[in-house]
Design a protein around this motif. Structure first.
Motif, PDB file in Angstrom:
ATOM      1  N   ARG A   1       2.405  -5.719   7.618  1.00 28.61           N
ATOM      2  CA  ARG A   1       2.569  -5.542   6.187  1.00 28.61           C
ATOM      3  C   ARG A   1       1.272  -5.234   5.457  1.00 28.61           C
ATOM      4  O   ARG A   1       1.294  -4.946   4.278  1.00 28.61           O
ATOM      5  CB  ARG A   1       3.212  -6.784   5.588  1.00 28.61           C
ATOM      6  CG  ARG A   1       4.627  -6.937   6.059  1.00 28.61           C
ATOM      7  CD  ARG A   1       5.307  -8.067   5.386  1.00 28.61           C
ATOM      8  NE  ARG A   1       6.622  -8.234   5.968  1.00 28.61           N
ATOM      9  CZ  ARG A   1       7.640  -8.708   5.324  1.00 28.61           C
ATOM     10  NH1 ARG A   1       7.497  -9.085   4.095  1.00 28.61           N
ATOM     11  NH2 ARG A   1       8.799  -8.831   5.913  1.00 28.61           N
ATOM     12  N   ASN A   2       0.134  -5.291   6.102  1.00 28.46           N
ATOM     13  CA  ASN A   2      -1.138  -4.968   5.472  1.00 28.46           C
ATOM     14  C   ASN A   2      -1.335  -3.464   5.513  1.00 28.46           C
ATOM     15  O   ASN A   2      -1.817  -2.914   6.491  1.00 28.46           O
ATOM     16  CB  ASN A   2      -2.294  -5.669   6.184  1.00 28.46           C
ATOM     17  CG  ASN A   2      -2.261  -7.154   5.997  1.00 28.46           C
ATOM     18  OD1 ASN A   2      -1.741  -7.638   4.999  1.00 28.46           O
ATOM     19  ND2 ASN A   2      -2.813  -7.885   6.947  1.00 28.46           N
ATOM     20  N   THR A   3      -0.964  -2.781   4.446  1.00 28.98           N
ATOM     21  CA  THR A   3      -1.128  -1.337   4.381  1.00 28.98           C
ATOM     22  C   THR A   3      -1.923  -0.972   3.136  1.00 28.98           C
ATOM     23  O   THR A   3      -1.931  -1.699   2.145  1.00 28.98           O
ATOM     24  CB  THR A   3       0.230  -0.605   4.342  1.00 28.98           C
ATOM     25  OG1 THR A   3       0.948  -1.044   3.207  1.00 28.98           O
ATOM     26  CG2 THR A   3       1.023  -0.856   5.600  1.00 28.98           C
ATOM     27  N   VAL A   4      -2.564   0.175   3.209  1.00 31.11           N
ATOM     28  CA  VAL A   4      -3.330   0.697   2.085  1.00 31.11           C
ATOM     29  C   VAL A   4      -2.752   2.063   1.751  1.00 31.11           C
ATOM     30  O   VAL A   4      -2.592   2.910   2.625  1.00 31.11           O
ATOM     31  CB  VAL A   4      -4.829   0.821   2.449  1.00 31.11           C
ATOM     32  CG1 VAL A   4      -5.595   1.460   1.307  1.00 31.11           C
ATOM     33  CG2 VAL A   4      -5.390  -0.521   2.818  1.00 31.11           C
ATOM     34  N   SER A   5      -2.424   2.278   0.488  1.00 31.69           N
ATOM     35  CA  SER A   5      -1.853   3.545   0.068  1.00 31.69           C
ATOM     36  C   SER A   5      -2.784   4.203  -0.939  1.00 31.69           C
ATOM     37  O   SER A   5      -3.239   3.559  -1.889  1.00 31.69           O
ATOM     38  CB  SER A   5      -0.471   3.314  -0.556  1.00 31.69           C
ATOM     39  OG  SER A   5       0.072   4.531  -0.980  1.00 31.69           O
ATOM     40  N   THR A   6      -3.057   5.488  -0.726  1.00 29.25           N
ATOM     41  CA  THR A   6      -3.956   6.230  -1.598  1.00 29.25           C
ATOM     42  C   THR A   6      -3.246   7.491  -2.065  1.00 29.25           C
ATOM     43  O   THR A   6      -2.639   8.202  -1.265  1.00 29.25           O
ATOM     44  CB  THR A   6      -5.244   6.630  -0.849  1.00 29.25           C
ATOM     45  OG1 THR A   6      -5.842   5.454  -0.311  1.00 29.25           O
ATOM     46  CG2 THR A   6      -6.212   7.334  -1.765  1.00 29.25           C
ATOM     47  N   SER A   7      -3.321   7.768  -3.342  1.00 27.51           N
ATOM     48  CA  SER A   7      -2.719   8.967  -3.909  1.00 27.51           C
ATOM     49  C   SER A   7      -3.798   9.741  -4.653  1.00 27.51           C
ATOM     50  O   SER A   7      -4.499   9.182  -5.496  1.00 27.51           O
ATOM     51  CB  SER A   7      -1.576   8.591  -4.850  1.00 27.51           C
ATOM     52  OG  SER A   7      -1.039   9.754  -5.431  1.00 27.51           O
ATOM     53  N   ARG A   8      -3.923  11.028  -4.337  1.00 31.07           N
ATOM     54  CA  ARG A   8      -4.938  11.868  -4.980  1.00 31.07           C
ATOM     55  C   ARG A   8      -4.259  13.093  -5.578  1.00 31.07           C
ATOM     56  O   ARG A   8      -3.390  13.707  -4.959  1.00 31.07           O
ATOM     57  CB  ARG A   8      -5.978  12.329  -3.967  1.00 31.07           C
ATOM     58  CG  ARG A   8      -6.797  11.221  -3.385  1.00 31.07           C
ATOM     59  CD  ARG A   8      -7.805  11.756  -2.423  1.00 31.07           C
ATOM     60  NE  ARG A   8      -8.488  10.654  -1.767  1.00 31.07           N
ATOM     61  CZ  ARG A   8      -9.347  10.787  -0.802  1.00 31.07           C
ATOM     62  NH1 ARG A   8      -9.654  11.986  -0.355  1.00 31.07           N
ATOM     63  NH2 ARG A   8      -9.920   9.735  -0.264  1.00 31.07           N
ATOM     64  N   THR A   9      -4.683  13.451  -6.760  1.00 31.25           N
ATOM     65  CA  THR A   9      -4.199  14.661  -7.407  1.00 31.25           C
ATOM     66  C   THR A   9      -5.411  15.541  -7.704  1.00 31.25           C
ATOM     67  O   THR A   9      -6.382  15.079  -8.293  1.00 31.25           O
ATOM     68  CB  THR A   9      -3.450  14.326  -8.710  1.00 31.25           C
ATOM     69  OG1 THR A   9      -2.401  13.416  -8.414  1.00 31.25           O
ATOM     70  CG2 THR A   9      -2.870  15.568  -9.333  1.00 31.25           C
ATOM     71  N   SER A  10      -5.333  16.784  -7.267  1.00 29.76           N
ATOM     72  CA  SER A  10      -6.434  17.712  -7.524  1.00 29.76           C
ATOM     73  C   SER A  10      -5.853  19.067  -7.917  1.00 29.76           C
ATOM     74  O   SER A  10      -4.668  19.330  -7.767  1.00 29.76           O
ATOM     75  CB  SER A  10      -7.324  17.843  -6.287  1.00 29.76           C
ATOM     76  OG  SER A  10      -6.570  18.335  -5.207  1.00 29.76           O
ATOM     77  N   VAL A  11      -6.712  19.931  -8.411  1.00 30.65           N
ATOM     78  CA  VAL A  11      -6.307  21.266  -8.824  1.00 30.65           C
ATOM     79  C   VAL A  11      -6.867  22.271  -7.825  1.00 30.65           C
ATOM     80  O   VAL A  11      -8.057  22.255  -7.500  1.00 30.65           O
ATOM     81  CB  VAL A  11      -6.818  21.580 -10.253  1.00 30.65           C
ATOM     82  CG1 VAL A  11      -6.446  23.005 -10.661  1.00 30.65           C
ATOM     83  CG2 VAL A  11      -6.283  20.570 -11.241  1.00 30.65           C
TER      84      VAL A  11
ATOM     85  N   ARG B   1      -0.906  17.293  -4.913  1.00 35.09           N
ATOM     86  CA  ARG B   1      -0.876  15.834  -4.771  1.00 35.09           C
ATOM     87  C   ARG B   1      -0.875  15.494  -3.288  1.00 35.09           C
ATOM     88  O   ARG B   1      -0.077  16.019  -2.511  1.00 35.09           O
ATOM     89  CB  ARG B   1       0.367  15.257  -5.435  1.00 35.09           C
ATOM     90  CG  ARG B   1       0.423  13.770  -5.347  1.00 35.09           C
ATOM     91  CD  ARG B   1       1.601  13.215  -6.075  1.00 35.09           C
ATOM     92  NE  ARG B   1       1.625  11.777  -5.885  1.00 35.09           N
ATOM     93  CZ  ARG B   1       2.588  10.997  -6.285  1.00 35.09           C
ATOM     94  NH1 ARG B   1       3.613  11.516  -6.915  1.00 35.09           N
ATOM     95  NH2 ARG B   1       2.538   9.711  -6.059  1.00 35.09           N
ATOM     96  N   ARG B   2      -1.770  14.608  -2.907  1.00 37.60           N
ATOM     97  CA  ARG B   2      -1.896  14.198  -1.511  1.00 37.60           C
ATOM     98  C   ARG B   2      -1.710  12.685  -1.430  1.00 37.60           C
ATOM     99  O   ARG B   2      -2.434  11.932  -2.067  1.00 37.60           O
ATOM    100  CB  ARG B   2      -3.268  14.585  -0.963  1.00 37.60           C
ATOM    101  CG  ARG B   2      -3.464  14.186   0.478  1.00 37.60           C
ATOM    102  CD  ARG B   2      -4.815  14.601   0.983  1.00 37.60           C
ATOM    103  NE  ARG B   2      -4.959  16.038   0.848  1.00 37.60           N
ATOM    104  CZ  ARG B   2      -6.105  16.684   0.895  1.00 37.60           C
ATOM    105  NH1 ARG B   2      -7.221  16.020   1.055  1.00 37.60           N
ATOM    106  NH2 ARG B   2      -6.169  17.979   0.777  1.00 37.60           N
ATOM    107  N   ASP B   3      -0.728  12.227  -0.648  1.00 38.68           N
ATOM    108  CA  ASP B   3      -0.476  10.811  -0.441  1.00 38.68           C
ATOM    109  C   ASP B   3      -0.873  10.436   0.977  1.00 38.68           C
ATOM    110  O   ASP B   3      -0.486  11.103   1.933  1.00 38.68           O
ATOM    111  CB  ASP B   3       1.005  10.466  -0.654  1.00 38.68           C
ATOM    112  CG  ASP B   3       1.443  10.686  -2.089  1.00 38.68           C
ATOM    113  OD1 ASP B   3       0.631  10.431  -2.986  1.00 38.68           O
ATOM    114  OD2 ASP B   3       2.591  11.118  -2.303  1.00 38.68           O
ATOM    115  N   GLU B   4      -1.627   9.361   1.107  1.00 40.02           N
ATOM    116  CA  GLU B   4      -2.052   8.865   2.417  1.00 40.02           C
ATOM    117  C   GLU B   4      -1.715   7.388   2.513  1.00 40.02           C
ATOM    118  O   GLU B   4      -1.966   6.619   1.595  1.00 40.02           O
ATOM    119  CB  GLU B   4      -3.554   9.053   2.602  1.00 40.02           C
ATOM    120  CG  GLU B   4      -4.010  10.493   2.590  1.00 40.02           C
ATOM    121  CD  GLU B   4      -5.512  10.622   2.677  1.00 40.02           C
ATOM    122  OE1 GLU B   4      -6.183   9.595   2.877  1.00 40.02           O
ATOM    123  OE2 GLU B   4      -6.003  11.737   2.533  1.00 40.02           O
TER     124      GLU B   4
END
Length: 87
Positions: A55-65, A74-77
């Motif tokens: 259950r230990n997860t890290v979520s990162t969301s980036r939005t770039s042009v 949009r990039r989700d990791e």
């Protein structure tokens, strides 16, 4: 699955240790019951530890042009602290 297996082993061990009054010359049924109860408890503890680690997860969301087209990208990791190969 590991929690269910641990509970089943513990229950069968408790039945053999406390509810079955059978005398067999080549095996002690009560001792087998205690061994199964110990194995079930160990499997339950390991299952809880593995579930807690998962259950230990890290979520990162980036939005770039995008500079070429001007579109928003949009990039989700999603990753775990130990890495995806740990499971």
């Amino acid at each position: 699955m590991s929690l269910g297996l641990g509970i089943v082993l513990f229950a069968i061990g408790a039945i053999l240790a406390f509810a079955v009054n059978v005398t067999v010359d080549w095996i002690d049924v009560t001792t087998v019951g205690y061994i199964l109860m110990g194995a079930g408890a160990l499997v339950i503890i390991l299952g809880i530890v593995l579930i807690a680690r998962r259950r230990n997860t890290v979520s990162t969301s980036r939005t770039s042009v995008d500079p070429a087209t001007g579109e928003r990208v949009r990039r989700d990791e999603t990753s775990t602290p130990d890495g995806p190969a740990a499971y």
